[in-house]
Design a protein around this motif. Sequence first.
Motif, mmCIF file in Angstrom:
data_model
loop_
_atom_site.group_PDB
_atom_site.id
_atom_site.type_symbol
_atom_site.label_atom_id
_atom_site.label_comp_id
_atom_site.label_asym_id
_atom_site.label_seq_id
_atom_site.Cartn_x
_atom_site.Cartn_y
_atom_site.Cartn_z
ATOM 1 N N UNK A 10 0.832 -1.205 0.000
ATOM 2 C CA UNK A 10 0.000 0.000 0.000
ATOM 3 C C UNK A 10 0.866 1.254 0.000
ATOM 4 N N UNK A 11 1.924 1.222 0.779
ATOM 5 C CA UNK A 11 2.832 2.369 0.839
ATOM 6 C C UNK A 11 3.518 2.592 -0.512
ATOM 7 N N UNK A 12 3.933 1.495 -1.152
ATOM 8 C CA UNK A 12 4.596 1.603 -2.456
ATOM 9 C C UNK A 12 3.629 2.142 -3.516
ATOM 10 N N UNK A 13 2.375 1.690 -3.438
ATOM 11 C CA UNK A 13 1.368 2.146 -4.407
ATOM 12 C C UNK A 13 1.106 3.641 -4.266
ATOM 13 N N UNK A 14 0.994 4.089 -3.036
ATOM 14 C CA UNK A 14 0.723 5.507 -2.796
ATOM 15 C C UNK A 14 1.926 6.358 -3.210
ATOM 16 N N UNK A 15 3.134 5.872 -2.918
ATOM 17 C CA UNK A 15 4.338 6.612 -3.300
ATOM 18 C C UNK A 15 4.448 6.710 -4.825
ATOM 19 N N UNK A 16 4.128 5.605 -5.509
ATOM 20 C CA UNK A 16 4.166 5.609 -6.973
ATOM 21 C C UNK A 16 3.107 6.557 -7.546
ATOM 22 N N UNK A 17 1.941 6.567 -6.912
ATOM 23 C CA UNK A 17 0.882 7.481 -7.351
ATOM 24 C C UNK A 17 1.326 8.936 -7.193
ATOM 25 N N UNK A 18 1.998 9.219 -6.084
ATOM 26 C CA UNK A 18 2.488 10.575 -5.850
ATOM 27 C C UNK A 18 3.496 10.980 -6.924
ATOM 28 N N UNK A 24 2.916 14.380 -13.927
ATOM 29 C CA UNK A 24 1.821 14.949 -14.722
ATOM 30 C C UNK A 24 1.645 16.440 -14.444
ATOM 31 N N UNK A 25 1.837 16.828 -13.195
ATOM 32 C CA UNK A 25 1.735 18.246 -12.850
ATOM 33 C C UNK A 25 2.823 19.057 -13.554
ATOM 34 N N UNK A 26 4.032 18.522 -13.583
ATOM 35 C CA UNK A 26 5.135 19.218 -14.247
ATOM 36 C C UNK A 26 4.861 19.359 -15.740
ATOM 37 N N UNK A 27 4.400 18.283 -16.364
ATOM 38 C CA UNK A 27 4.090 18.325 -17.793
ATOM 39 C C UNK A 27 2.959 19.315 -18.080
ATOM 40 N N UNK A 76 -7.248 26.814 -21.302
ATOM 41 C CA UNK A 76 -8.260 26.585 -20.256
ATOM 42 C C UNK A 76 -8.318 25.107 -19.865
ATOM 43 N N UNK A 77 -8.220 24.250 -20.866
ATOM 44 C CA UNK A 77 -8.259 22.805 -20.615
ATOM 45 C C UNK A 77 -7.123 22.373 -19.694
ATOM 46 N N UNK A 78 -5.919 22.874 -19.969
ATOM 47 C CA UNK A 78 -4.775 22.472 -19.152
ATOM 48 C C UNK A 78 -4.822 23.096 -17.765
ATOM 49 N N UNK A 79 -5.395 24.272 -17.635
ATOM 50 C CA UNK A 79 -5.573 24.859 -16.307
ATOM 51 C C UNK A 79 -6.550 24.025 -15.476
ATOM 52 N N UNK A 80 -7.583 23.506 -16.119
ATOM 53 C CA UNK A 80 -8.536 22.640 -15.416
ATOM 54 C C UNK A 80 -7.850 21.369 -14.926
ATOM 55 N N UNK A 81 -7.014 20.793 -15.791
ATOM 56 C CA UNK A 81 -6.264 19.594 -15.401
ATOM 57 C C UNK A 81 -5.314 19.907 -14.252
ATOM 58 N N UNK A 82 -4.667 21.062 -14.310
ATOM 59 C CA UNK A 82 -3.747 21.442 -13.237
ATOM 60 C C UNK A 82 -4.463 21.548 -11.893
ATOM 61 N N UNK A 83 -5.638 22.169 -11.895
ATOM 62 C CA UNK A 83 -6.394 22.303 -10.643
ATOM 63 C C UNK A 83 -6.796 20.932 -10.094
ATOM 64 N N UNK A 84 -7.198 20.043 -10.992
ATOM 65 C CA UNK A 84 -7.578 18.693 -10.562
ATOM 66 C C UNK A 84 -6.374 17.944 -9.984
ATOM 67 N N UNK A 85 -5.223 18.101 -10.625
ATOM 68 C CA UNK A 85 -4.008 17.451 -10.126
ATOM 69 C C UNK A 85 -3.596 18.012 -8.768
ATOM 70 N N UNK A 87 -5.544 19.010 -6.359
ATOM 71 C CA UNK A 87 -6.351 18.351 -5.335
ATOM 72 C C UNK A 87 -5.863 16.924 -5.082
ATOM 73 N N UNK A 88 -5.548 16.218 -6.164
ATOM 74 C CA UNK A 88 -5.076 14.840 -6.015
ATOM 75 C C UNK A 88 -3.733 14.780 -5.295
ATOM 76 N N UNK A 89 -2.846 15.700 -5.644
ATOM 77 C CA UNK A 89 -1.543 15.738 -4.974
ATOM 78 C C UNK A 89 -1.693 16.059 -3.488
ATOM 79 N N UNK A 90 -2.597 16.950 -3.181
ATOM 80 C CA UNK A 90 -2.825 17.313 -1.775
ATOM 81 C C UNK A 90 -3.321 16.105 -0.976
ATOM 82 N N UNK A 91 -4.299 15.402 -1.536
ATOM 83 C CA UNK A 91 -4.833 14.223 -0.843
ATOM 84 C C UNK A 91 -3.780 13.126 -0.719
#
Length: 216
Positions: A10-18, A24-27, A76-85, A87-91
């Motif tokens: 579980x720890x490895x999965x979460x670290x890989x997700x991060x 993706x955020x950098x791109x 606008x599309x990429x800004x929407x993706x950035x905002x979504x990312x 939230x995911x990064x924060x969680x």
Amino acid sequence: MDPSNLLLANRATVALKYKKLSVNMKKTCLKIWFNSTCLRNHLIPNFIQLHSRNTSTRAAQAMDSGRLHWLKEEIKHWYTIRDHLNFQLYDTHLFLSKLFHHLELDSIISTVKEKVEAIGVELFEKLNKKLKALFSKKGSQSQRFSSNNTNGSNFTFHNRVVNLSNIRFSESELVMIRQGLKHNPRSLDQPLLNQFKLDLEVILQKNQDNPKFHNI
């Protein structure tokens, strides 16, 4: 499965997700930078393809507006993706803080940051090359446009008056002829009209015995 192994997985999965989210955020941020730079400099990326068989000026203007609108929507599309990312990064970061000791978490974040920066540098170089190519393309198009305008500025019209007769006109007569058939000369002032009237009366008196003037 052993609970300890389950925890490690579980720890490895979460670290890989991060890590994936960070990449993706950098791109995404780099794509926003690239498209925003294009918009700011009125450059059209190659992925925007609009074509029309109509070659009129209005059609060309409509195509330019369409390309710019496409580019704005892309940003606008990429800004929407950035905002979504975000939230995911924060969680995911909160979840990591529960699974790892703060020293382990610092090590994971540092490792991920190094890998993300390396990927970011590579992507930045690619996007920067694309920008340079677009700037070069825009410069060559502007040069061709300027060349066409220069050629057009050397164009000379034919003379408005071409004398095909043996009669030689004075400069004042040529000026009058150049005005065209629809030219309306300015009204004569009163002294000239009076003089014209006197001259006409003299002509009529001298020719009063001439049959041609009897009906005047």
